[in-house]
Design a protein around this motif. Structure first.
Motif, PDB file in Angstrom:
ATOM      1  N   GLN A   1      38.717  34.288  34.879  1.00 10.70           N
ATOM      2  CA  GLN A   1      37.975  33.563  35.919  1.00 10.70           C
ATOM      3  C   GLN A   1      38.014  32.054  35.691  1.00 10.70           C
ATOM      4  OE1 GLN A   1      34.389  35.841  35.417  1.00 10.70           O
ATOM      5  NE2 GLN A   1      34.806  37.096  37.209  1.00 10.70           N
ATOM      6  N   VAL A   2      37.850  31.648  34.445  1.00  6.69           N
ATOM      7  CA  VAL A   2      37.848  30.210  34.146  1.00  6.69           C
ATOM      8  C   VAL A   2      39.226  29.611  34.412  1.00  6.69           C
ATOM      9  CG1 VAL A   2      37.631  28.509  32.291  1.00  6.69           C
ATOM     10  CG2 VAL A   2      35.964  30.356  32.490  1.00  6.69           C
TER      11      VAL A   2
ATOM     12  N   THR B   1      41.523  30.691  36.415  1.00  4.53           N
ATOM     13  CA  THR B   1      41.785  30.648  37.854  1.00  4.53           C
ATOM     14  C   THR B   1      41.076  29.463  38.494  1.00  4.53           C
ATOM     15  OG1 THR B   1      41.904  33.049  37.887  1.00  4.53           O
ATOM     16  CG2 THR B   1      41.691  31.972  40.002  1.00  4.53           C
ATOM     17  N   ALA B   2      39.797  29.281  38.137  1.00  9.89           N
ATOM     18  CA  ALA B   2      39.031  28.167  38.714  1.00  9.89           C
ATOM     19  C   ALA B   2      39.651  26.823  38.329  1.00  9.89           C
ATOM     20  CB  ALA B   2      37.587  28.238  38.239  1.00  9.89           C
TER      21      ALA B   2
ATOM     22  N   ALA C   1      43.867  27.039  40.005  1.00  6.69           N
ATOM     23  CA  ALA C   1      44.135  27.279  41.432  1.00  6.69           C
ATOM     24  C   ALA C   1      44.085  25.993  42.260  1.00  6.69           C
ATOM     25  CB  ALA C   1      43.156  28.326  41.979  1.00  6.69           C
TER      26      ALA C   1
END
Lengths: 126, 193
Positions: free
Chosen positions: B27-28, B30-31, B34
Motif C-alpha cells: 500500500q505504501v 503504491t501510494a 502511482a
C-alpha cells in the motif's frame, strides 16, 4: 521577390515558460483510482504465507494412494495378497485345480453346490 | 509492518518487503509510486484515461518483478521511468495508427483562473507540438524538461549514451521552437519576455 514570413523560432526562455506551464497543468491522481491500485497491489502480493505443496513424484503419488488404504502396513499386506494371487494363478495347488475344473465342467451353480433349484424354488409345495 | 515505519523506508526496501508478502509495503509503495508514474504518463500522453492505463500496467509489472528484484540492479524509479516510457511509446504508436489526437478535458476548480487557463493553453500547445516529434525525441524532452531528470539518468532509462540524449534533445528543442513560433503571441509568451 518571395519573402519568408515564417516567425522566428521561440527562444529558450519561451520554451522554459511552456514547460513550466505544462508541469503545473498536470492533473492529480484520482483518489479512487489510487485505492483501486492499492487493492491490486495487495492482490499481487506473492503468496509466501501459505506453505507450498511439495511436487509429487511417482513415489509421492503412490504414497498418497497407499495412505488412503491405511498406510504402508496395509499397502504391504495388499502387495503380499496380490503376489499370492499371481502365484496361485501361475502355479495353482491341486485343491484349487479341483475346484476350478469342477466349476467349469458343470452347467449350473446349483450342480456345483449340490443344491437343486427345486429346493430353492419349491413352486409346487407353496 | 506498521504504516509509519514503512513510510520511512527506501523504495527498494519496501519492494523487498512486498516480495515477502507485506501488505503495508504494497500500500505504501503504491501510494508513493502511482502519482509519480501517472504524472510521467500524462505528460507523455496528454490523456488521463490512457495515463491511468499505463500507471496500472507499470505497477503490475513492478509487482511481478518484485520477487526477482536485485537491490543493486537499478533504482526502482529509474526502472519505472523506463517501463512507463516504453508503455507510453506503445500507446503513442497505436494512437498514430488510428485517428487524430484529442486533448483531454480537465476539471477547472482551482483559484487563479487566468493563470490556470494560460497554463492549460500553453500545456496543450506544448503537448500537441511534442506529439509531432519522433517518439524518442519526445521521450527525452519529457524526461528532461517535464520530469527534471539529468542527462545521465535519461541515458540510463533510454539505454543510450549521454551524447545521444543530448542530440535527441537538441533536435527536439529546435523542432519545438519552430513548431510553436506561430503561437507565440497567442500563448502570451511576449508578455513574459
Amino acid at each position: 521577390m518571395d519573402k519568408d514570413f515564417s516567425p522566428p523560432p521561440l527562444n529558450d526562455q519561451d520554451l522554459d515558460a511552456l514547460f513550466a506551464s505544462a508541469q503545473r497543468d498536470t492533473p492529480e491522481l484520482d483518489p479512487e483510482f489510487l485505492t483501486r491500485l492499492q487493492v491490486q497491489a495487495v492482490a499481487a502480493l506473492p503468496d509466501t504465507a501459505a506453505p507450498k505443496l511439495p511436487r509429487l513424484g511417482v513415489f509421492g503419488v503412490l504414497s498418497q494412494i497407499v495412505a488412503q488404504f491405511g498406510g504402508w502396513p496395509a499397502g504391504a499386506g495388499l502387495a503380499m495378497a496380490g503376489a499370492v494371487g499371481v502365484v496361485i494363478g501361475v502355479s495353482p495347488p491341486d485343491a484349487v485345480l479341483d475346484i476350478t475344473s469342477a466349476y467349469f465342467q458343470t452347467e449350473s451353480l446349483s450342480e456345483l453346490s449340490g443344491i437343486g433349484f427345486e429346493a430353492e424354488f419349491n413352486w409346487e409345495d407353496s | 509492518m506498521a504504516l509509519d515505519a514503512s513510510q520511512n523506508l527506501e523504495d527498494v526496501e519496501l519492494l523487498a518487503r512486498f516480495a515477502q508478502g507485506d501488505r503495508t509495503a504494497a500500500q505504501v509503495l503504491t501510494a508513493r509510486l502511482a502519482p509519480f508514474v501517472f504524472t510521467q504518463a500524462f505528460r507523455m500522453l496528454g490523456d488521463r484515461a490512457e495515463a491511468e492505463d499505463v500507471t496500472q500496467d507499470s505497477l503490475l509489472r513492478l509487482w511481478h518483478a518484485a520477487p526477482d528484484w536485485q537491490p543493486g540492479q537499478a533504482k526502482v524509479t529509474t526502472w519505472l521511468y523506463r517501463v512507463t516510457s516504453n508503455l507510453c511509446i506503445d500507446k503513442l504508436r497505436r494512437r498514430k495508427r488510428h485517428s487524430g489526437e484529442e486533448l483531454p478535458e480537465m476539471p477547472d476548480d482551482r483559484p487563479d483562473m487566468e493563470r490556470r487557463l494560460q497554463d492549460r493553453a500553453r500545456a496543450q500547445a506544448l503537448r500537441a507540438a511534442l506529439g509531432d516529434l519522433p517518439d524518442r525525441q519526445k521521450q527525452a524532452m519529457v524526461l528532461r524538461h517535464l520530469e527534471g531528470l539529468s542527462n545521465p539518468d535519461i541515458a540510463q532509462i533510454m539505454q543510450i549514451s549521454v551524447e545521444a540524449v543530448e542530440s535527441l534533445m537538441s533536435r527536439g528543442k529546435r523542432s519545438l521552437a519552430h513548431a510553436l513560433a506561430p503561437q507565440k503571441k497567442a500563448l502570451g509568451l511576449e508578455d513574459d519576455g
